[in-house]
Design a protein around this motif. Structure first.
Motif, PDB file in Angstrom:
ATOM      1  N   LYS A 260       6.414  -3.181  12.036  1.00  0.00           N
ATOM      2  CA  LYS A 260       5.590  -3.578  11.364  1.00  0.00           C
ATOM      3  C   LYS A 260       4.149  -2.415  11.165  1.00  0.00           C
ATOM      4  O   LYS A 260       3.413  -2.595  10.399  1.00  0.00           O
ATOM      5  CB  LYS A 260       4.820  -4.921  11.834  1.00  0.00           C
ATOM      6  N   THR A 262       2.597   1.300  11.038  1.00  0.00           N
ATOM      7  CA  THR A 262       3.099   2.512  10.125  1.00  0.00           C
ATOM      8  C   THR A 262       2.470   3.867  10.744  1.00  0.00           C
ATOM      9  O   THR A 262       2.286   4.701  10.046  1.00  0.00           O
ATOM     10  CB  THR A 262       2.179   2.243   8.786  1.00  0.00           C
ATOM     11  N   LEU A 322      -1.044  -0.730  10.684  1.00  0.00           N
ATOM     12  CA  LEU A 322      -0.120  -1.800  10.143  1.00  0.00           C
ATOM     13  C   LEU A 322      -0.024  -1.574   8.790  1.00  0.00           C
ATOM     14  O   LEU A 322      -0.906  -1.001   8.201  1.00  0.00           O
ATOM     15  CB  LEU A 322      -0.348  -3.156  10.663  1.00  0.00           C
ATOM     16  N   ASP A 323       0.881  -2.368   8.155  1.00  0.00           N
ATOM     17  CA  ASP A 323       1.375  -2.282   6.816  1.00  0.00           C
ATOM     18  C   ASP A 323       0.061  -2.765   5.854  1.00  0.00           C
ATOM     19  O   ASP A 323      -0.114  -2.550   4.925  1.00  0.00           O
ATOM     20  CB  ASP A 323       2.629  -3.097   6.330  1.00  0.00           C
ATOM     21  N   ARG A 364       8.187  -2.460   6.270  1.00  0.00           N
ATOM     22  CA  ARG A 364       8.527  -3.446   7.393  1.00  0.00           C
ATOM     23  C   ARG A 364       9.984  -4.163   7.116  1.00  0.00           C
ATOM     24  O   ARG A 364      10.454  -3.774   8.423  1.00  0.00           O
ATOM     25  CB  ARG A 364       7.466  -4.839   7.183  1.00  0.00           C
ATOM     26  N   LEU A 368      12.251  -3.055  10.662  1.00  0.00           N
ATOM     27  CA  LEU A 368      12.315  -4.359  11.592  1.00  0.00           C
ATOM     28  C   LEU A 368      13.693  -4.363  11.559  1.00  0.00           C
ATOM     29  O   LEU A 368      14.666  -4.536  12.664  1.00  0.00           O
ATOM     30  CB  LEU A 368      11.817  -5.491  10.969  1.00  0.00           C
TER      31      LEU A 368
END
Length: 404
Positions: A260, A262, A322-323, A364, A368
């Motif tokens: 999640k 970056t 995070l994204d 993501r 993942l």
């Protein structure tokens, strides 16, 4: 022909870009409508509460109303689970005490009215910031299309995150430095609620000798901290310091999920590097970014171009990003696109723009499910393209002074 397909991307003109943006905007809106329509009692089909991260801020608001200790992890978990207990754990709270005044009003509302109010307020200032950049750059594109088509936008909405607000504060601040230094400083000072994204701001302001902005930002940050200490107790800072240690452990162990995130650190952990090597990679990339910025900014006055480069570099120098934080890229993307339209796109610029714009959709799931960290590479690519464009313009245009 084959190489030019990606290097120049002449096939991607304005009409085709608009058509693609309309399709993406439709898919973004449709996905949000479907998410809400298929939820039951505010819980989506995957068992997540709508605005999954927002429940943490809302819980803090109610705890502040009851004079609770928001940095007591056990107390925060208990308060949150009184409203919603997720099988996947809970949403922690690691924000500094300067964020508490923003959470406090949420305690007056029940969850979903608070979520809607939060999203309307924060997305509203984000749209204003994008519009101001668009106007300053004389970028003639439908505003609604730019915002609704940006894939990072629905990610922020579904999480109920702070990213709209932080991006707006930093984006407006970066634009207003030349013409409104005091207001720019106030905005930068308020952005300290998420301090990891402002690491480069003091450096850039010092390099360009923007003393008014620095002073205004320092006074604002101090005033916000003082307000929080007076309202909620000075001991909240000690509590936050202790919580930061837990946040560090959570980040290293992947409690958030490296797929999640970056950052360079998360990408290194995702491919199996040890925490020490991952931090080393993050430090190396961060230091290289700072050195390149110093070389590029040397003996140049502040300009929106410099601000755009600073914002593009921000996700490269922090390990925790995070994204949904990619909404910050809207401003450097606008600047680079406007320069390309005005003076012609250089090799790889369209590709960098397209990848940075669309990547939040895929980063993501690829991270993942496949364990491949694509976002740090795309962020580095975008920064390189922006730096090349900025450095090539030996005599940047005069700073834009905005009128009241």
């Amino acid at each position: 022909m084959g190489a030019d397909f990606l290097r120049k991307m002449d096939w991607l003109g304005r009409d085709r870009a608009v058509a693609y943006l309309r399709i993406i905007a439709f898919l973004n809106v449709a996905s949000l409508v479907l998410l809400v329509a298929t939820s039951q009692d505010g819980v989506d089909a995957n068992g997540f509460l709508l605005g999954s991260d927002f429940v943490s801020f809302w819980t803090v608001g109610h705890m502040l109303q009851d004079h609770g200790n928001v940095y007591d992890g056990a107390a925060h978990i208990a308060a949150q689970r009184k409203f919603f207990a997720s099988s996947g754990g809970y949403t922690a709270f690691f924000y500094p005490p300067t964020f508490l005044p923003f959470c406090w009003p949420l305690g007056f509302l029940s969850y979903f009215p608070a979520l809607v109010s939060w999203l309307l307020a924060t997305s509203g200032i984000y749209v204003i910031a994008v519009r101001r950049w668009q106007a300053a750059l004389r970028f003639d594109f439908p505003l609604w299309l730019l915002v609704l088509a940006f894939p990072a936008v629905p990610i922020v909405i579904t999480h109920g995150q702070t990213s709209f607000m932080v991006a707006a504060l930093l984006g407006l601040g970066a634009l207003l430095v030349p013409g409104r230094p005091v207001i720019a400083g106030i905005l930068f000072g308020l952005a300290t609620i998420k301090p990891q994204f402002g690491i480069l701001v003091p450096l850039v302001l010092l390099l360009t000798r923007e003393w008014k902005v620095i002073a205004s930002a320092a006074v604002t940050a101090f005033a916000l901290a003082l307000l929080s200490a007076l309202a909620f107790g000075a001991d909240t800072f000690a509590g936050w310091y202790a919580a930061s240690g837990r946040a560090q452990v959570a980040m290293v162990e992947g409690a958030v999920g490296f797929g999640k995130m970056t950052s360079v650190f998360a990408g290194a952990r995702l491919i199996g590097l040890t925490p020490g090597l991952a931090y080393g990679a993050q430090a190396a990339v961060g230091l290289a970014t700072i050195i390149l910025l110093i070389r590029a900014f040397r003996a140049r006055p502040y300009s929106p171009a410099l601000g755009a480069l600073m914002l593009a570099a921000a996700p490269l120098v922090t390990p925790f990003v995070l994204d949904y934080d990619m909404v910050l890229l809207a401003f450097p993307l606008l600047w680079l696109t406007s320069r390309g339209i005005a003076d012609g796109f250089r090799d790889w610029e369209k590709l960098a723009l397209a990848l940075a714009f669309i990547a939040p959709v895929f980063a993501r799931p690829i991270g993942l499910h496949l364990g491949i960290p694509i976002m740090p590479l795309i962020l580095g690519f975008l920064f390189w393209v922006l730096l090349r464009r900025y450095s090539a313009e030996a005599h940047p245009r005069a700073p834009i002074a905005l009128q009241p």
